[in-house]
Design an enzyme around this catalytic site. Structure first.
Site, PDB file in Angstrom:
ATOM      1  N   ASP A 470      -2.766  -9.552  -8.276  1.00 15.32           N
ATOM      2  CA  ASP A 470      -1.909  -8.436  -9.099  1.00 15.32           C
ATOM      3  C   ASP A 470      -2.463  -8.687 -10.429  1.00 15.32           C
ATOM      4  O   ASP A 470      -3.370  -9.548 -11.072  1.00 15.32           O
ATOM      5  CB  ASP A 470      -0.650  -9.131  -9.023  1.00 15.32           C
ATOM      6  CG  ASP A 470       0.477  -7.912  -9.003  1.00 15.32           C
ATOM      7  OD1 ASP A 470      -0.082  -6.807  -9.669  1.00 15.32           O
ATOM      8  OD2 ASP A 470       1.616  -7.907  -8.828  1.00 15.32           O
ATOM      9  N   ASP A 540       3.987   0.640  -6.013  1.00 19.29           N
ATOM     10  CA  ASP A 540       5.581   0.016  -5.844  1.00 19.29           C
ATOM     11  C   ASP A 540       6.232   0.813  -5.126  1.00 19.29           C
ATOM     12  O   ASP A 540       7.340   0.533  -4.745  1.00 19.29           O
ATOM     13  CB  ASP A 540       5.693  -0.621  -7.090  1.00 19.29           C
ATOM     14  CG  ASP A 540       5.070  -1.937  -7.545  1.00 19.29           C
ATOM     15  OD1 ASP A 540       4.464  -2.496  -6.624  1.00 19.29           O
ATOM     16  OD2 ASP A 540       5.055  -2.409  -8.754  1.00 19.29           O
TER      17      ASP A 540
HETATM   18  C1  GLA Z   1       3.961  -6.139  -9.165  1.00 21.49           C
HETATM   19  C2  GLA Z   1       3.312  -5.783  -7.906  1.00 21.49           C
HETATM   20  C3  GLA Z   1       4.577  -6.034  -6.738  1.00 21.49           C
HETATM   21  C4  GLA Z   1       4.834  -7.384  -6.625  1.00 21.49           C
HETATM   22  C5  GLA Z   1       5.389  -7.839  -8.093  1.00 21.49           C
HETATM   23  C6  GLA Z   1       5.585  -9.325  -8.152  1.00 21.49           C
HETATM   24  O1  GLA Z   1       4.927  -5.231  -9.395  1.00 21.49           O
HETATM   25  O2  GLA Z   1       2.954  -4.358  -7.769  1.00 21.49           O
HETATM   26  O3  GLA Z   1       3.792  -5.449  -5.532  1.00 21.49           O
HETATM   27  O4  GLA Z   1       3.838  -8.140  -6.323  1.00 21.49           O
HETATM   28  O5  GLA Z   1       4.436  -7.433  -9.043  1.00 21.49           O
HETATM   29  O6  GLA Z   1       5.943  -9.761  -9.356  1.00 21.49           O
END
Ligand code: GLA
Length: 756
Positions: A470, A540
């Site tokens: 990430d 997301d």
């Molecule tokens: C980001 C990612 C999510 C999740 C969060 C965790 O927003 O896109 O899928 O992994 O971080 O903090």
């Protein structure tokens, strides 16, 4: 195939030709890019450069009064020599920006490819490269232009190398990867723009005179503007597609000149960019791809085939991706081993294959304010360590996956307190934060070494099959304590090079692990990351309606296998929209499928639905992930049809945006690519519709399933006229022939060859 004849270079793919020539003066002049040409008799009539008169426009020199740089279809334009359009190369010498004239010197044609930017496309025995050497007519500055031809995929890969053979340092201000001049000005430009939660929304605009810029200044590819763009001719519907294999600031300029031509340039964004080149040094641009298609679906398929074959690599290339359950929206930061094991237990029961432990397992990271950067397993959450937890997951028949965010640090962390100079921040100024976090200076080798060694130790301590990488903020406050970063103008490109070095270290050390890129969803969705990691978390936002447009935009340029697609809770955590789990599945099935919700809280019926969905997906997974994806057209703006096919079996999803009663018509499904000389059996996927969906009308329907649909139709009818789908519920008459479907409802149809 690449041929050189009488100063013409002819690059042929199965369905396209790209032709340019060397003018008597040594200028390169593009002659043609479009549908494949096999007979080139009279090709001289395709170019006007050197034959036209223009008023008040500078000509090259007194001997060439008909040669106007302004209308040459240059392959790598430079400024200040009469071409007033955007340029591909800008170099600053002792007196500022140099006026350059790049002229042809020599060429080489060879099998494969001998150039590699760290993120790159592979080549094989079918691939050929043309390298052209250009030299400035005065200064000892050379440019190598490369064209690698992927015949079957109809893709041409381009890149450039700039060589400073002067005896002093120069500064590169701009070095594009690709520049193309097309002799038309009747284009629509298609771009993929948005923000968090609404990534890659397709926008179509008519191009008029002037420049349109599509770019990122955020240090990452960005969810604001993807480097994927298409130009679609109004006259013919023909399409030119472009994309960049790069994960940082990029810029695509599209310029319609007053003389009927359109120039496309793509590469590193020259905004705030500079690169010091000592005498004798060279600079490699990232690689860019281009394709030509008779229509946009063809161009998209070319990009899909190319990406699956030459960008995605390693053990997971063409390998079916596991159905995963992700802990994030199921429990967020409330990680408790027992709860996680219950989730995994349920997942294993329902047919899942991979359990992903998302954020919160390390350091003091119990919320998003602290702990990022401290890469050791938290004994609070996992008193017996991650090794033992991963074994428990494996003993349930599931693979184990782990989330990490190597490039980031919370100011409230041990790492930040120990190494404040490891952060991209300006000493003496307050730095901007996003989600309480700062960016680590991964241009520094010692920072990368720390990240590699601490995370490598964690990964090696457990049985890890999957990693989600990430990156949850963009880059601001440019300053690096790294002495080899000569200026702030170099920092963002050096960051990307550092990222690739680090990603390369992990993927080489753990070749069997499936890596999935992520950046607050799809903030770094690009071919550069895909050359290290076979898939990327798309967004997301998992709301089915919004996902439909996000996925449609993403699939214009990237294959389904690369598109992480999850089913999550209802009401959705990003939209508060309620929907049926079966409908959410139908939209997610067109990517690499996962679920991200608390399975232990679901009704028996929803669990049953998930069990069926996963079984269905596994049966057709190869087609969903690697088959040919095409959106199908519909005259009804409320309907969306998507299809995937392996040539034998085709699956179509119908998405009904808004339900309109009493229209007096049925939805029409036309599948133009099916064979006229075959017959097809069409059935629909049987889905579970809970009683609550019907409310007061339940007694009329009285079964928790959808309508039954089955028929045999000739390919002739199906590909030309189409068939009418079951009539939809319209205010009364809930009988078995009716499709009980409402807003954001979906149906999936399976079309298989019928044995007569
Ligand atoms: C980001 C990612 C999510 C999740 C969060 C965790 O927003 O896109 O899928 O992994 O971080 O903090």
């Amino acid at each position: 195939m690449i041929q050189e004849e009488k100063g013409y270079f002819v690059l042929s793919t199965d369905n396209s030709s790209y032709i340019f020539r060397v003018l008597g003066t040594g200028h390169l002049d593009n002659v043609y890019y479009g549908k494949r040409l096999d007979d080139l008799t009279g090709i001289e009539r395709l170019s006007t450069s050197g034959n036209l008169f223009l008023a008040t426009i500078p000509y090259y020199d007194e001997e060439h009064q008909n040669l106007f740089p302004e209308i040459i279809r240059s392959e790598y334009p430079t400024p200040l020599k009469g071409d007033a359009r955007e340029s591909a190369l800008e170099i600053e010498g002792k007196r500022g920006i140099e006026s350059l004239t790049l002229l042809y010197d020599s060429y080489r044609i060879f099998k494969g490819k001998d150039f590699s930017f760290p993120a790159f496309a592979n080549a094989d025995e079918k691939t050929e490269t043309l390298e052209i050497k250009l030299k400035d007519e005065l200064l000892p500055i050379e440019v190598l232009l490369r064209y690698t031809v992927y015949e079957e995929e109809d893709v041409i890969l381009r890149s450039a190398t700039i060589i400073n053979s002067t005896d002093s340092a120069i500064k590169l201000r701009n070095a594009a990867s690709l520049s193309l001049d097309l002799p038309y000005d009747d284009f629509n430009l298609l771009t993929y723009s948005g923000a968090w939660g609404r990534e890659r929304q397709e926008e179509r605009r008519k191009l008029l005179s002037g420049i349109v810029v599509n770019d990122s200044k955020l240090g990452v590819t960005s969810n604001e503007h993807s480097p994927l763009v298409f130009l679609e001719r109004e006259l013919t519907g023909e399409v030119y597609g472009f994309n960049l294999i790069y994960s940082g600031n990029h810029r695509e300029t599209v310029e319609v000149s007053p003389f009927g031509k359109t120039r496309v340039i793509t590469g590193i964004n020259p905004w705030l960019f500079e690169w010091k080149m000592q005498s004798g040094e060279s600079f490699n641009t990232p690689e860019a791809i281009m394709t030509y298609g008779e229509k946009i679906e063809d161009a998209s398929l070319s990009f899909h085939h190319f990406t699956n074959k030459y960008i995605i690599r390693g053990e997971w290339q063409y390998r079916e991706r596991p159905v995963l359950i992700n802990s994030w929206e199921a429990v967020y930061f409330n990680l408790e081993e027992e709860k996680l094991l219950a989730l995994a237990e349920k997942a294993s029961e329902l047919g899942f294959e991979l359990f992903v432990l998302d954020d919160g397992w390390f350091g003091s990271r119990r919320n998003d304010r602290r702990g990022l950067g401290d890469w050791y397993v938290s004994p609070e959450v996992f008193p017996d360590g991650l090794g033992s937890f991963s074994e428990k997951i494996h003993s349930m028949g599931l693979m184990f996956g782990l989330w990490m965010e190597p490039e980031m640090v919370n100011p409230d962390s041990e790492l930040y307190r120990k190494h404040p100079d490891w952060v991209i921040e300006i000493p003496g100024r307050k730095a901007a934060l996003t989600r309480h976090q700062a960016v680590l200076d991964i241009t520094r080798e010692d920072v990368r070494d720390y990240l590699y060694s601490s995370l490598e130790a964690v990964i090696s301590s457990a049985n890890v099959d999957y990693i989600k990488w990430d990156m949850n903020r963009t880059i601001t406050d440019l300053f690096s304590s790294n002495p080899s970063c000569h200026s702030n103008g170099e920092l963002q490109h050096r960051y990307v090079l550092g990222l690739y070095e680090l990603a390369g270290r992990f993927t080489e050390r753990f070749p069997e692990i499936l890596f999935e890129g992520c950046a607050s969803g799809g903030n770094r969705y690009d071919l550069g990351m895909l050359s290290f990691m076979p898939q990327i978390w798309t967004s997301d936002n998992t709301d089915l309606y919004q996902r439909m447009t996000i996925e449609a935009g993403t699939l214009r340029g990237f294959p389904q296998s690369a598109m992480g697609a999850h089913v999550s809770a209802s009401p959705g955590h990003q939209s508060l929209r309620t929907s049926l789990i079966e409908n959410r599945f139908d939209v997610a099935a067109f990517g690499s499928l996962g679920y991200e919700l608390d399975l232990t809280k679901l009704s028996e019926l929803d669990q049953e639905a998930i069990r069926n969905e996963i079984a269905f997906y596994k049966k057709y997974r190869k087609i969903f992930q690697f088959g040919d994806f095409r959106p199908l057209s519909s005259s009804d703006p409320e309907l969306v049809f998507w299809s995937v096919t392996d040539g034998k079996t085709t699956i179509v999803m119908e998405f009904i945006k808004r339900m309109l009663p009493n229209t007096g018509k049925c939805d029409r499904l036309i599948i133009p690519f099916l064979s006229s000389d075959k017959h097809y059996r069409i059935t629909n996927r049987r889905i579970i519709i809970p009683k609550e969906f019907f409310g007061d009308l339940w007694p009329q329907w009285n079964k928790e399933e959808n309508e039954v649909f089955e028929c045999v139709v000739s390919g002739d009818i199906l590909s030309k006229a189409g068939i009418l789908l079951p009539p939809r519920f319209m205010g009364n008459g809930l009988q078995s022939s009716i499709s009980p479907v409402s807003d954001n409802g979906t149906r999936m149809y399976i079309i298989e060859e019928a044995q007569d």
